[in-house]
Write a protein that holds these residues in place. Structure first.
Motif, short mmCIF file in Angstrom:
data_model
loop_
_atom_site.label_atom_id
_atom_site.label_comp_id
_atom_site.label_asym_id
_atom_site.label_seq_id
_atom_site.Cartn_x
_atom_site.Cartn_y
_atom_site.Cartn_z
N VAL A 134 6.76 11.33 -2.51
CA VAL A 134 6.29 10.19 -3.31
C VAL A 134 7.29 9.04 -3.25
O VAL A 134 6.92 7.87 -3.08
N LEU A 135 8.57 9.36 -3.38
CA LEU A 135 9.61 8.31 -3.30
C LEU A 135 9.61 7.65 -1.93
O LEU A 135 9.74 6.42 -1.81
N TYR A 136 9.43 8.47 -0.89
CA TYR A 136 9.36 7.91 0.47
C TYR A 136 8.13 7.01 0.63
O TYR A 136 8.22 5.91 1.20
N ALA A 137 6.97 7.50 0.17
CA ALA A 137 5.73 6.74 0.35
C ALA A 137 5.77 5.42 -0.40
O ALA A 137 5.23 4.41 0.08
N GLU A 138 6.40 5.40 -1.57
CA GLU A 138 6.49 4.15 -2.33
C GLU A 138 7.46 3.17 -1.69
O GLU A 138 7.20 1.96 -1.63
N SER A 139 8.59 3.66 -1.19
CA SER A 139 9.58 2.76 -0.57
C SER A 139 9.13 2.23 0.78
O SER A 139 9.48 1.12 1.16
N SER A 140 8.31 3.02 1.49
CA SER A 140 7.85 2.60 2.82
C SER A 140 6.58 1.77 2.78
O SER A 140 6.16 1.23 3.81
#
Length: 498
Positions: A134-140
């Motif tokens: 989730v953190l990756y998907a939001e930052s990307s």
């Protein structure tokens, strides 16, 4: 003109009928101006999905009359006038042009909600891994792109991304209801939607295969409790008791509630035949929804046939034990029949699925077959026993006088006569069994009835799917009945050709 007065009984009956029909109808949305907050809903019927966060919300307002319905049926309930207003996520309403169903938003923003994935306590590692995603998907920017694609009334862009998904390793088992557009819903017989797309991206990113299965919310919780499911994205309010068996991920989506109601000046301009034509197209043709019905019909027939075979064998065995001269065998059969027939069929199904057969990890279909086989086998055993005992004892004596063994006498003399008396009752039990399979959706089986529920949640058409399913059950029951009629005629001496 002669005026006839109703008799006392007839007048009382009409008064009672009127009270039943009009009780609990609420004030109706045309009585006051449109509501702008929850307090304006006092005294009105408000539809909510049973057990969800909005159900818990309005329970804090005793002045609101709750109309609790199944998941995905809130829009239909308001549209058909069974409730004055409904509460849903604003995403669900914004992703569908609800005006075509005679509905419109009334007010929104009365509650902010976070959407996490709910993991079982035994899958904490998977939960941590998903949090990283989730953190990756939001930052990307991936999460925002998925939101823009799915939270949109333009259905032409609602297509799952093409991804290179892993096909080896232990799969992560995820439960989905498949009735919440645009989160997760069926297109044909395949699951799609925002959450499905997101989980496929998680699978590709993490290298963990994801297996998405259809489950009801109650079934999902039970399966997670015994660690047969890793997670679910069915919205679940986590209270103190549920917190002992599940843990939420970090939220991947935020939403606010929306209240909607019927459009005051909305008038249905379609003719009856046009409405039927549109219903047929929307419920069966669009998105190949007929395939969902076809899969459900096949599963219903499959479970029914196996259940009939098992019930017949179980009934014959119990009948033999009941008529045995051994007290232990006859006593066991008598207790078994009395116990099984005293338990409601749905309770027995859930007891077998969640408790007795849970350690064996049997497929849900096999659990259903065992349940129907035992339940109707108990009834059939008494039918078989009564039919056999109705044959005059002189038939046994005649067989013995001719030098026949007892089993030979039963097979050649008693059984053919008993079958003629058994089959009419047996046929009724078989038809009842077939119709009773409509409850297997409670244990995560996409049968014919559950398929119609999924379609109704998508099309907001309460009439056509139920009528179509009723017609199919009628046809299937008729086919079973005709088959047994043929058997009965072949066993009837008068109908045989000499």
């Amino acid at each position: 003109m002669e005026v006839r007065k109703c008799s006392g009984y007839r007048g009382a009956f009409l008064l009672l009928l009127s009270a039943v029909l009009f009780s609990g109808c609420g004030k109706g949305p045309a009585d006051v101006p449109d509501p702008s907050c929850l307090e304006d809903l006092f005294g009105y019927r408000v539809a909510v999905s049973s057990g969800d966060s909005y159900d818990h919300l309005i329970s804090e307002y005793p002045e609101i009359i709750p109309i609790r319905v199944g998941s995905g049926e809130v829009l239909v309930t308001v549209q058909k006038g069974k409730a004055d207003y409904g509460l849903l996520d604003s995403i669900s309403c914004l992703s569908v042009d609800i005006s075509q169903y005679g509905l419109e938003p009334k007010f929104t923003g009365f509650r902010s909600m976070d959407y996490p994935i709910i993991f079982s306590r035994g899958s904490i590692g998977l939960c941590n891994r998903f949090n990283e995603f989730v953190l990756y998907a939001e930052s990307s920017g991936l999460m925002q792109r998925l939101k823009n694609k799915w939270i949109n009334a333009n259905e032409s862009i609602h297509i799952l991304d093409s991804l290179d998904l892993p096909d080896s390793g232990k799969p992560m088992k995820v439960a989905a209801a498949g009735i919440r557009y645009p989160y997760t819903y069926y297109s044909g017989s395949e699951l799609t939607g925002f959450q499905t797309d997101m989980m496929r991206h998680f699978s590709a990113w993490s290298g963990i295969p994801v297996e998405i299965k259809f489950y009801d919310v109650s079934a999902a919780l039970q399966e997670m409790q015994i660690n047969r499911l890793d997670a679910t994205y069915i919205p679940i309010t986590i209270n103190e008791e549920r917190a002992q068996i599940v843990v939420p991920s970090i939220p991947y989506l935020h939403d606010g509630g929306m209240c909607f109601g019927r459009i005051r000046e909305y008038v249905e301009e379609k003719s009856f035949f046009q409405s039927v034509k549109d219903s047929f197209r929307n419920n069966l043709i669009t998105e190949d929804r007929w395939t969902l019905m076809a899969d459900g019909l096949w599963l219903t027939i499959y479970v029914s046939l196996l259940s009939v075979l098992l019930a017949t064998a179980t009934g014959a065995l119990l009948c033999r034990m009941r008529m045995s001269r051994r007290r232990s065998a006859s006593g066991f059969a008598r207790v078994f029949v009395d116990v099984v027939r005293s338990i409601p069929l749905l309770v027995l199904l859930m007891l077998l699925f969640y408790v007795i057969l849970a350690p064996f990890q049997l497929p849900a279909q096999m659990t259903a077959v065992i349940c129907f086989g035992l339940y109707f086998g108990a009834y059939m055993s008494e039918t078989f026993r009564t039919g056999i005992e109705s044959i005059d004892g002189g038939q046994w004596e005649a067989g013995a006088a001719l030098g026949m063994r007892r089993f030979t006498t039963f097979r050649k003399v008693v059984l053919p006569q008993a079958l003629l008396r058994i089959i009419p009752v047996y046929k009724g039990q078989i038809i009842t069994l077939v119709k009773s399979t409509s409850i297997i959706g409670y244990v995560a089986i996409m049968d014919l009835t559950k398929a119609s529920d999924v379609i109704r949640a998508r099309t907001f058409d309460a009439f056509f799917p139920l009528l179509f399913v009723a017609a199919i059950y009628l046809l299937v029951s008729w086919v079973f009945g005709v088959g047994l009629d043929i058997v009965e005629k072949r066993l009837t001496p008068k109908s045989r050709k000499i």
